[in-house]
Design an enzyme around this catalytic site. Structure first.
Site, PDB file in Angstrom:
ATOM      1  N   LYS A  76       0.860  -1.182   0.000  1.00 50.75           N
ATOM      2  CA  LYS A  76       0.000   0.000   0.000  1.00 50.75           C
ATOM      3  C   LYS A  76       0.898   1.234   0.000  1.00 50.75           C
ATOM      4  O   LYS A  76       1.930   1.256   0.693  1.00 50.75           O
ATOM      5  CB  LYS A  76      -0.878  -0.031   1.261  1.00 50.75           C
ATOM      6  CG  LYS A  76      -1.895   1.105   1.355  1.00 50.75           C
ATOM      7  CD  LYS A  76      -2.798   0.916   2.576  1.00 50.75           C
ATOM      8  CE  LYS A  76      -3.849   2.007   2.690  1.00 50.75           C
ATOM      9  NZ  LYS A  76      -4.746   1.796   3.860  1.00 50.75           N
ATOM     10  N   SER A 151      -9.664   2.048   2.983  1.00 52.27           N
ATOM     11  CA  SER A 151      -8.817   2.811   2.103  1.00 52.27           C
ATOM     12  C   SER A 151      -7.828   1.969   1.315  1.00 52.27           C
ATOM     13  O   SER A 151      -7.204   2.475   0.387  1.00 52.27           O
ATOM     14  CB  SER A 151      -8.044   3.843   2.943  1.00 52.27           C
ATOM     15  OG  SER A 151      -7.184   3.186   3.858  1.00 52.27           O
ATOM     16  N   SER A 175      -9.912  -0.470   7.148  1.00 55.17           N
ATOM     17  CA  SER A 175      -9.383  -0.424   5.778  1.00 55.17           C
ATOM     18  C   SER A 175      -8.686  -1.678   5.274  1.00 55.17           C
ATOM     19  O   SER A 175      -8.292  -1.736   4.110  1.00 55.17           O
ATOM     20  CB  SER A 175      -8.429   0.745   5.621  1.00 55.17           C
ATOM     21  OG  SER A 175      -9.177   1.932   5.542  1.00 55.17           O
TER      22      SER A 175
HETATM   23  N1  GLN Z   1     -13.233   4.481   6.701  1.00 56.03           N
HETATM   24  C1  GLN Z   1     -12.460   4.837   7.853  1.00 56.03           C
HETATM   25  C2  GLN Z   1     -12.005   6.272   7.740  1.00 56.03           C
HETATM   26  O1  GLN Z   1     -12.203   6.837   6.749  1.00 56.03           O
HETATM   27  C3  GLN Z   1     -11.302   3.901   8.047  1.00 56.03           C
HETATM   28  C4  GLN Z   1     -10.169   4.139   7.141  1.00 56.03           C
HETATM   29  C5  GLN Z   1      -8.979   3.290   7.475  1.00 56.03           C
HETATM   30  O2  GLN Z   1      -9.106   2.262   8.131  1.00 56.03           O
HETATM   31  N2  GLN Z   1      -7.808   3.747   7.055  1.00 56.03           N
HETATM   32  O3  GLN Z   1     -11.445   6.808   8.644  1.00 56.03           O
END
Ligand code: GLN
EC number: 6.3.5.7
Length: 483
Positions: A76, A151, A175
């Site tokens: 990532k 994400s 995410s």
């Molecule tokens: N959807 C959550 C956020 O936007 C989690 C994102 C993540 O785990 N990086 O904060």
């Protein structure tokens, strides 16, 4: 060749059926051919991949072995990779070449992995749809009109489309698990402190945790083995021995106590997903598990608490991107204030700016007690709920998400609608607990995930349950048409 899992690749390499270099070439060609449909990569690292593959083949020829030696993966794009662009999905870091490798990257490279590239992601890991990336949205290989989740949507789409067997990802509020659910993968968020955050660009430091995204629990065990462990460079890393995760996969589930929280089955849950969750429970009962209804009474407060704490930490972490210390710098600034304002205004996208404003507000004098402090108190209540539940059960089971993957753009005008989709995943981050999502069926041709949560450092138990489930079901083997 591209259908092989990490475990199959390890066997094939050990049996000299193919070399890592051959496999790497096949996958790079596949990425070049198919990724334009998906947009799952921000950068490809062909030269590095081929040199790492040759080095891995040479190590094997010298008698070395290892499940990750010669295994192609991707990172990532928030894991720092020395000399390679590490963008975090943001214009802010579009031209940032990291001066060093993240601990996760260095550990996996030492184990012999081959880095094919850096995967697309929501900007600074903020999102649940992978639509906020500066490099464009990622498409779900199960239906190109739908989001892959976020994400870590790039890592998920690439693995689901069989462009590579596994990838690293991070999970601040879901995410790893949510994109795993949306793309029919297995994804594990480890216990907070299990995997080093050094060199992992921070979103919300007290919630962020790196982990594996792969097609099977067996592969998650292999990749986690290479990622986990104490790191003196990360003050929140925990000095606990790393067990042999692959060794625990075959344990019997006889007598395993599975808790199913009654709060999980509220009006917000798609009834078709509820049915698939119940089916997975029945499957595990056949394997000897005992089911018990439990309660997590403070769950309904978790989303508001998370969406105060995560932006608060983000507003602090992202202050370093100011056009001076790090990040994009605007052209011809008139003075210092103009430099800050325009550099940050141009470098950050809309969702990141929204979170910085929410976070700065929640932390400001006069509002701190009402928002940030209150949210931290809720965080403790959420954790206490879990501690009480784990006195009675070994594992907690439920849906990973209330709905399957939505259409691209469907929630763009309503950020809160997207935040609500995180209801089942964020509690594990607030409490620091490990969680796993595994494939459990389909709704309208889109994959559905079941989430398992365990007590601290019980990643092995999660992998064991998921592996036993996968030995007796075939959801995880389904492949998206066209890939
Ligand atoms: N959807 C959550 C956020 O936007 C989690 C994102 C993540 O785990 N990086 O904060």
């Amino acid at each position: 060749m591209h259908h092989m899992t990490l475990a199959e690749i390890a066997r094939g390499l050990a049996d000299k059926k193919f070399s890592s270099e051959e496999l790497t070439q096949v996958l790079l060609a596949r990425i070049a051919q198919l990724d334009p449909q998906l947009n799952s990569f921000i950068s490809l690292t062909e030269e590095l991949a081929l040199s790492q593959a040759k080095a891995a083949d040479a190590r094997r020829a010298n008698g070395e072995a290892g499940a990750l030696l010669g295994a192609p993966i991707a990172h990532k794009d928030l894991f720092c990779t020395q000399g390679i662009r590490t963008s975090c999905g943001s214009k802010m870091l579009d031209n940032f070449k990291a001066p060093y490798d993240a601990t996760v990257v260095a550990k996996l490279a030492a184990a012999g992995t081959v880095t094919l590239g850096k995967t697309n992601m929501d900007e600074f890991a903020m999102g649940s749809a992978n639509e906020s990336s500066y490099y464009g949205a990622v498409k779900n290989p199960w239906n190109l009109e739908h989001v892959p989740g976020g994400s870590s949507g790039g890592s998920a789409a690439a693995v689901a489309a069989r462009l590579l067997p596994a990838a690293t990802a991070t999970d601040t509020g879901g995410s790893i698990r949510q994109p795993a659910a949306f793309t029919n993968l297995t994804g594990l968020k480890p216990t907070y402190g299990r995997v080093s955050r050094w060199g992992m660009i921070a979103y919300a430091s007290s919630l962020d945790q790196g982990g594996p995204l792969a097609r099977t629990a067996e592969d998650c065990a292999i990749l986690l083995q290479g990622m986990a462990g104490f790191d003196p460079n990360d003050s929140t890393s925990i000095d606990e021995p790393v067990p042999d995760y692959s060794a625990s996969l075959n344990g019997s589930l006889q007598g395993l106590r599975i808790g199913v929280p009654k709060e999980y089955f509220s009006a917000g849950l798609d009834p078709r997903i509820a049915e698939l969750v119940h089916n997975s429970v029945k499957e595990l009962e056949k394997l000897g598990a005992v089911i018990k209804e439990i309660s997590l009474p403070n769950m309904q407060h978790a989303i508001p608490a998370y969406y105060v704490i995560a932006p608060a930490e983000a507003s602090s972490n992202l202050s370093r991107f100011d056009g001076v210390r790090f990040g994009h710098r605007c052209e011809n600034p008139e003075n210092l204030i103009d430099l800050y304002k325009r550099s940050r205004g141009e470098g950050f996208g809309a969702e990141v700016q929204r979170r910085i404003m929410v976070g700065a507000y929640a932390l400001s004098a006069g509002y701190y007690d009402a928002y940030y402090l209150k949210a931290q108190k809720i965080r403790r209540l959420v954790k206490n709920d879990f501690m009480a539940a784990f006195n009675e059960v070994d594992i907690i089971l439920g849906p990973t998400t209330p709905n399957p993957a939505w259409k691209l753009g469907a929630k763009n005008s309503d950020p809160v609608a997207e935040y609500l989709e995180d209801v089942y995943t964020i509690t594990a981050n607030l409490a620091g607990l490990p969680g796993l999502s595994m494939p459990a069926g389909f709704v309208d041709g889109l994959p559905v995930g079941v989430q398992l949560l365990a007590p601290y450092f019980q990643e092995g138990r999660l992998l064991n349950v998921a592996h036993q489930y996968q030995m007796n079901t075939d959801w995880h083997t389904r492949t998206p048409t066209g890939f």
